[in-house]
Design an enzyme around this catalytic site. Sequence first.
Site, short mmCIF file in Angstrom:
data_model
loop_
_atom_site.label_atom_id
_atom_site.label_comp_id
_atom_site.label_asym_id
_atom_site.label_seq_id
_atom_site.Cartn_x
_atom_site.Cartn_y
_atom_site.Cartn_z
N CYS A 100 -34.26 -17.18 59.08
CA CYS A 100 -34.01 -17.98 57.88
C CYS A 100 -32.95 -17.35 56.98
O CYS A 100 -32.05 -18.04 56.49
CB CYS A 100 -35.31 -18.20 57.11
N HIS A 152 -39.47 -16.28 53.03
CA HIS A 152 -38.74 -17.33 53.74
C HIS A 152 -37.75 -17.98 52.78
O HIS A 152 -38.03 -18.10 51.58
CB HIS A 152 -39.71 -18.38 54.29
N HIS A 164 -33.43 -25.17 56.86
CA HIS A 164 -33.95 -23.82 57.04
C HIS A 164 -34.19 -23.55 58.52
O HIS A 164 -34.15 -24.47 59.34
CB HIS A 164 -35.24 -23.61 56.23
#
Length: 199
Positions: A100, A152, A164
């Site tokens: 990510c 994240h 993402h």
Amino acid sequence: MTVTAKPATFIAMMSMRYFRGLLMLLLAVVVFSSCRSKKAVLKGSPGDVVKPQGFIADKYAGMMGVDTRDITNGRLYNFIEQWYGTPYKFAGLDHDGIDCSGLAFLLEQQVFGINIPRNTGRQINVIKRKYEDELQEGDLVFFDFDGKKFSHVGVYLQNGYVVHASTRKGVMIARLRDPSLYKYFSRAGSINTEIAQNN
């Protein structure tokens, strides 16, 4: 005893085979040429806002429920198209696998011409916080997965959607308010370029 076809019937059969073969060849040429023409290309330089390719604008407008005219940053959506579906790989930074923070790092660099740190723990330090309804294309959106703060990151697009690198589905676009994602939403904001340069 053998039965032979009349010459006219034989010629008609051969003509039909030739016609089918020619038709298949033409169809293959059309399919392959359209595949080549529908390749996402990053035009311009990082930081430039260039007109998107038509099929890119149509595709992402449909995915995010916006008008095609709202897809104005061709470099952004062509970048996403090039990476879409790339599998998740921790510490990965290429098309064999990406994580990510790596996706956010490359997107900001190649689309907006902004250098940010490589990992989420440092990326969180370069944003100026914003409320959710203030977010704009290119802003970073952080989540707390597995009980870990800012573990994240995604990049905000528009109309409540983010891109993402999902651990299960790879690079994808998701609705920020999707219950499976939104419950982990932690913080978001725009990149402070002055701070980013020093990180």
